[in-house]
Design a protein around this motif. Sequence first.
Motif, PDB file in Angstrom:
ATOM      1  N   LEU A 251       0.442  -1.153  -0.038  1.00 51.53           N
ATOM      2  CA  LEU A 251      -0.007  -0.227   0.383  1.00 51.53           C
ATOM      3  C   LEU A 251       0.280   1.029  -0.062  1.00 51.53           C
ATOM      4  O   LEU A 251       1.693   1.431   1.265  1.00 51.53           O
ATOM      5  N   THR A 252       0.839   2.400  -0.682  1.00 48.31           N
ATOM      6  CA  THR A 252       1.247   3.532  -0.833  1.00 48.31           C
ATOM      7  C   THR A 252       0.172   4.400  -0.475  1.00 48.31           C
ATOM      8  O   THR A 252      -1.276   4.133  -0.841  1.00 48.31           O
ATOM      9  N   ASN A 253       1.048   5.834   0.021  1.00 48.93           N
ATOM     10  CA  ASN A 253       0.288   7.247   0.755  1.00 48.93           C
ATOM     11  C   ASN A 253      -0.688   7.346   1.829  1.00 48.93           C
ATOM     12  O   ASN A 253      -2.305   7.434   1.072  1.00 48.93           O
ATOM     13  N   CYS A 254      -0.505   6.426   2.008  1.00 47.02           N
ATOM     14  CA  CYS A 254      -0.823   5.878   3.844  1.00 47.02           C
ATOM     15  C   CYS A 254      -0.577   5.637   4.783  1.00 47.02           C
ATOM     16  O   CYS A 254       0.591   5.362   4.610  1.00 47.02           O
ATOM     17  N   PRO A 276       5.323  -0.647   7.972  1.00 42.45           N
ATOM     18  CA  PRO A 276       5.843  -0.727   7.166  1.00 42.45           C
ATOM     19  C   PRO A 276       6.701  -1.145   6.208  1.00 42.45           C
ATOM     20  O   PRO A 276       7.772  -1.613   7.637  1.00 42.45           O
ATOM     21  N   ILE A 277       7.393  -0.761   5.163  1.00 43.33           N
ATOM     22  CA  ILE A 277       8.643  -1.131   5.028  1.00 43.33           C
ATOM     23  C   ILE A 277       9.178  -0.359   4.162  1.00 43.33           C
ATOM     24  O   ILE A 277      10.627   0.023   4.631  1.00 43.33           O
ATOM     25  N   SER A 278       8.596   1.105   4.301  1.00 38.97           N
ATOM     26  CA  SER A 278       9.861   1.983   3.933  1.00 38.97           C
ATOM     27  C   SER A 278       8.995   2.844   4.490  1.00 38.97           C
ATOM     28  O   SER A 278       7.849   2.654   5.172  1.00 38.97           O
ATOM     29  N   SER A 279       9.778   4.475   4.385  1.00 38.20           N
ATOM     30  CA  SER A 279       8.533   5.482   4.852  1.00 38.20           C
ATOM     31  C   SER A 279       7.302   5.785   4.242  1.00 38.20           C
ATOM     32  O   SER A 279       6.512   6.676   3.753  1.00 38.20           O
ATOM     33  N   CYS A 284       1.141  -5.748   3.411  1.00 41.36           N
ATOM     34  CA  CYS A 284       0.257  -5.619   3.784  1.00 41.36           C
ATOM     35  C   CYS A 284      -0.652  -7.293   3.285  1.00 41.36           C
ATOM     36  O   CYS A 284       0.390  -7.589   2.284  1.00 41.36           O
ATOM     37  N   PHE A 285      -0.045  -7.956   4.860  1.00 39.25           N
ATOM     38  CA  PHE A 285      -0.512  -9.105   4.510  1.00 39.25           C
ATOM     39  C   PHE A 285      -1.517 -10.435   4.972  1.00 39.25           C
ATOM     40  O   PHE A 285      -1.876  -9.651   6.077  1.00 39.25           O
ATOM     41  N   VAL A 286      -2.273 -11.059   3.706  1.00 44.27           N
ATOM     42  CA  VAL A 286      -3.319 -11.641   4.645  1.00 44.27           C
ATOM     43  C   VAL A 286      -3.209 -13.185   4.337  1.00 44.27           C
ATOM     44  O   VAL A 286      -3.163 -13.743   3.236  1.00 44.27           O
ATOM     45  N   LEU A 323      -6.952   0.407  -4.234  1.00 43.23           N
ATOM     46  CA  LEU A 323      -5.898   0.738  -5.324  1.00 43.23           C
ATOM     47  C   LEU A 323      -5.163  -0.603  -5.566  1.00 43.23           C
ATOM     48  O   LEU A 323      -3.985  -0.814  -6.038  1.00 43.23           O
ATOM     49  N   ALA A 324      -4.197  -0.694  -4.231  1.00 43.62           N
ATOM     50  CA  ALA A 324      -3.019  -2.112  -4.469  1.00 43.62           C
ATOM     51  C   ALA A 324      -3.553  -2.770  -5.018  1.00 43.62           C
ATOM     52  O   ALA A 324      -2.716  -3.863  -5.621  1.00 43.62           O
ATOM     53  N   ILE A 325      -4.675  -3.180  -5.020  1.00 42.17           N
ATOM     54  CA  ILE A 325      -5.290  -5.037  -5.660  1.00 42.17           C
ATOM     55  C   ILE A 325      -4.913  -4.897  -7.176  1.00 42.17           C
ATOM     56  O   ILE A 325      -5.027  -5.534  -7.637  1.00 42.17           O
ATOM     57  N   GLU A 326      -5.904  -3.280  -7.252  1.00 49.18           N
ATOM     58  CA  GLU A 326      -5.931  -3.383  -8.611  1.00 49.18           C
ATOM     59  C   GLU A 326      -4.311  -3.120  -9.478  1.00 49.18           C
ATOM     60  O   GLU A 326      -4.364  -3.292 -10.863  1.00 49.18           O
TER      61      GLU A 326
END
Length: 537
Positions: A251-254, A276-279, A284-286, A323-326
């Motif tokens: 996920l970005t921008n959140c 978070p993995i970067s700034s 997200c893991f399911v 957005l990440a899914i798409e």
Amino acid sequence: MVPKSMVEQYIVGVAVVIASLLGFVFLYYNSLVRFWGLSKLKRRASMQFPKENCINKNGRGEDVGTTDIIIVGAGVAGAALAYSLGKDGRQVLVIERDLNAPNRIAGENLLPGGYLKLIELGLQDCVDEIDAQRILGYILYKDGKNVHISFPLEKFQPHVAGRNFHNGRFIQKLRKKAASLRNVNLEQGTATSLLEENGIIKGVHYKNKSGQMLTAYAPLTIVCDGCFSNLRRSLCYPKVDIPSYTVGVILTNCKLPNENYGALILADPSPIVLYPISSTEIRCFVHVPSENVPSVSNGEMARFLKTLVAPKVFPELYNSFILAIEKKDNIRTLPNKIMAAAPLPTPGVILIGDAFNMRHGITGGGMTVALSDVVILRDLLRPLHDLSDASAICKYLESFYTLRKPMSSTINTLANVVQKAFSASSDPAIENMQQTVFGYLRLGGFFSYGVSAIFAGLCPHPLSLAFHFFAMAIYGVGRLLLPFPSPKRLWDAAKLLWVTLSILLPFIHSEGVRQMFFPLTVPAYYRTPPGNKGKKV
């Protein structure tokens, strides 16, 4: 009416007393077993497992000479070990299938206990300049409630914390550090088989980057070629279980609700982990049960994530999640493999890392176990100036399998139990178990502190883990029985205990009860280096 706080204090008091008595009985029983010589809990070192085609008895390919130690694999364990042995003056050849930066969805969590091991190895600067994110703990969410699991870091310097990052960036820093030593040679190639002569591993056959078949020789080969190892089949009993698959998106921008904290959401149909993995990015893991994994290629996975998972994430992350899914190629899947350590000691070679032992990834403890193993193996090899006596060294290195148990068995058992207990289920006992965990952690103090220390890799003590499991189970039973036991309450309490033990005990058994709880009773614990008889390691 009795205040709720007094009831909880009473339950906790009873839990502590009973858990302490159970611990005493456990220790007393073990001493009797030792006295009468009846203990048969240790796996027999003489068990013979079938040797597969990963060992080749015939030399083939061009000879590239002899080095002190060959390491197969340059992941976390291999690269860290290469640097450590190189610093000790060994000539080390590292054979890695692909020296480009890995693009993985695993290996992104380094617990505080793992960071301390990184410091021991002199590799703490490998988390610098990769946009790694400091993690101070996790927050557990369920049914609109939450509880903090803060790592107990008060006794450490401010830089000590968990770290999350892109796995490839961290691996490349480790490799660069190892390659900076003149006596460490990193070569891109694929190890095809081990070279055996008279029952002793003498080296490795491998294919280099240009496709040429080569043979490298060394008195000791260390295999750490990861979870998909093709060399481990003759070096251990590779019984692999895959209880679930990890589905990962970025996920970005959140932002997460709490800075420097990851999140674990207990949701139906699948638990969700965010960190978070970067700034600018959140992983997200399911975790989806193996039997219910939708296909990514035909769009079923995207529909599953949109319709069933998206409503369970935080509202402020919902749009970013969609957005990440798409986003094209942003959905990745990875099997969660569980493999207990069951070594087959073989002269001239030793197996470590995920090639040797795997646990469920839900707690992110894999790298901490790997780095702990590297520290132990480095320290065992330090007094060995001559590696030529393969049989004597193999016997000596059997102590590695016992010395690693405090850290590995604690993190393995916790991770494997958590994935079982936190998975969505229609069984009321699982729901009661999850409510018990919430209530126990909310007690704070010693109880929350103890669990978080184990989770963080800062308390590698299996007895402490067992104490908290038993105390938690008794707390859960008391919670169900009070204020007045009824037949239904008694049944629910009995079922909770049964389900808890049925989850916990098989994992303890697979780790080895004697090695896990009573390592001082294992003869291999006292092995001394060849030529140093009578001196304790």
